[in-house]
Design an enzyme around this catalytic site. Structure first.
Site, short mmCIF file in Angstrom:
data_model
loop_
_atom_site.label_atom_id
_atom_site.label_comp_id
_atom_site.label_asym_id
_atom_site.label_seq_id
_atom_site.Cartn_x
_atom_site.Cartn_y
_atom_site.Cartn_z
N TYR A 216 63.22 12.62 47.80
CA TYR A 216 62.29 13.64 48.32
C TYR A 216 61.01 13.02 48.86
O TYR A 216 60.55 13.36 49.96
CB TYR A 216 61.99 14.63 47.20
CG TYR A 216 60.94 15.67 47.49
CD1 TYR A 216 61.21 16.73 48.35
CD2 TYR A 216 59.69 15.62 46.86
CE1 TYR A 216 60.26 17.71 48.60
CE2 TYR A 216 58.74 16.60 47.10
CZ TYR A 216 59.02 17.64 47.97
OH TYR A 216 58.08 18.60 48.20
N LYS A 220 58.73 13.35 52.66
CA LYS A 220 57.38 13.89 52.76
C LYS A 220 56.38 12.86 53.27
O LYS A 220 55.44 13.20 53.99
CB LYS A 220 56.94 14.43 51.39
CG LYS A 220 57.72 15.66 50.91
CD LYS A 220 57.55 16.81 51.89
CE LYS A 220 58.13 18.11 51.35
NZ LYS A 220 57.93 19.25 52.29
#
Length: 361
Positions: A216, A220
């Protein structure tokens, strides 16, 4: 009578002054994100932070287009954006009771578009539909909020999930940027007037990706890199398109409930100091940062500290405050990773090889 101020008293006064500078400037400064009468397109706005942003911008007089996949959730959210949430039941961390929504329902307009932005040309279709609905005009603001985390240990995460994390969190934003900037920056399209705003929603995991966010966090972080590059590149076209990136921390939302079903125990331990904010609070803080004209926006002091440790070459919001805090954090941050790493080592010694950990589905 002489006034003898000790060194720590002077330091305290200076620190206090610097801490209040951003608030003072925001209080007296002009609103740099006035959405009244503007058309705002929000992705990931059927629930959580996206839904709260939609309701709050509706209250400020915006025409709102919300985008998500689930039609049923979109229909419910659109009612809340127009007329507010029904006042029954008790508000919880996941549901917030709201009394009012649109500032002027008789003049404001609202629409939803169902789309999967991870699909090829999903963003292009959304922008085309938004322009058709908006009388041939591109939205004035596009805010990419859609995203999802699948926290897991790296070696236990399938390649398909790793790629899905990039598709949902990074490529959906990059594709949306391509679609809307092609409209805003087309030859002959740039005119004087209120600026356009393209807003990405990253995460504090882009500043400090802890164990469990190896799939993740990079997605980002890539969004921040895209933001920095575009903020400079768009100067080729003038100064009428503004780029911003919001870095939320933990949000008490339906998305968090899903994350916690698969989140490794060590990730829970490392996140224990972040109690989280409600979707409404995160939305309000983000909008306030936009109104202050900030570029990289965090909500809460913990977010500011993490941002201060990672400014790099990104444009500062407030050079005095951001530089001062970066100096302080440069010292403090020497100890933070040591503490976090010691927790990981202790967990490993106690529970053994990660391959023996109970699997979460």
């Amino acid at each position: 009578m002489s006034l003898d101020l000790g060194i720590w008293t002077i330091v305290s006064l200076v620190v206090g002054l610097l801490v209040t500078i951003p608030s003072i400037m925001g209080f007296f400064g002009k609103n740099k994100f006035d959405v009244k009468g503007k058309t705002v397109l929000l992705t990931g706005a059927s629930e959580g932070m996206g839904r709260s942003v939609a309701i709050q911008l509706s209250k400020k007089g915006a025409n709102v287009i919300i985008v998500a996949r689930n039609v049923g959730k979109l229909e419910e959210a659109l009612v809340a954006v127009k007329v507010g949430c029904p006042l029954h039941g008790k508000a919880t961390k996941l549901t917030t009771v709201t009394q009012a929504a649109a500032a002027d329902p008789s003049s404001q307009r609202f629409q939803y578009i169902s789309a999967d932005l991870a699909e090829e040309n999903g963003s292009g279709r959304v922008i085309a539909e938004a322009i058709a609905w908006n009388n041939g005009q591109a939205p004035d603001v596009v805010w990419c909020i859609a995203g999802a985390a699948y926290p897991s240990l790296f070696l236990e995460t399938s390649r398909s999930i790793k790629r899905q994390q990039m598709d949902i969190n990074y490529w959906s934003c990059a594709d949306m940027a391509q679609a809307i900037l092609s409209e805003w920056l087309a030859p002959g399209a740039l005119i004087s007037g209120p600026p356009k705003h393209l807003i990405f929603t990253s995460s504090v995991a882009a500043f400090y990706p802890i164990a469990g966010y190896a799939s993740y966090g990079p997605a980002k972080a890539a969004m921040r890199c895209l933001s920095d590059s575009l903020a400079q590149e768009l100067l080729l076209y003038g100064d009428n398109v503004k780029i911003h990136t919001v870095f939320p921390g933990t949000i008490d939302s339906p998305g968090l409930v899903n994350e916690n079903k698969v989140k490794p125990d060590i990730t829970h331990i490392l996140e224990e100091s972040d109690s989280g904010l409600s979707p409404d609070a995160m939305a309000a803080g983000s909008i306030k940062g936009l109104e202050n004209g900030e570029y990289l926006i965090t909500v809460g002091f913990l977010g500011q500290i993490m941002r201060a440790a990672c400014w790099g070459c990104s444009p500062r919001n407030n050079w005095v405050w951001d530089t001062f805090l970066a100096w302080i954090v440069a010292i403090v941050w020497f100890f933070v990773p040591m503490d976090m790493d010691s927790k990981v080592r202790a967990y490993g010694k106690k529970h053994g090889h990660p391959s023996t950990y109970p699997k979460k589905v």
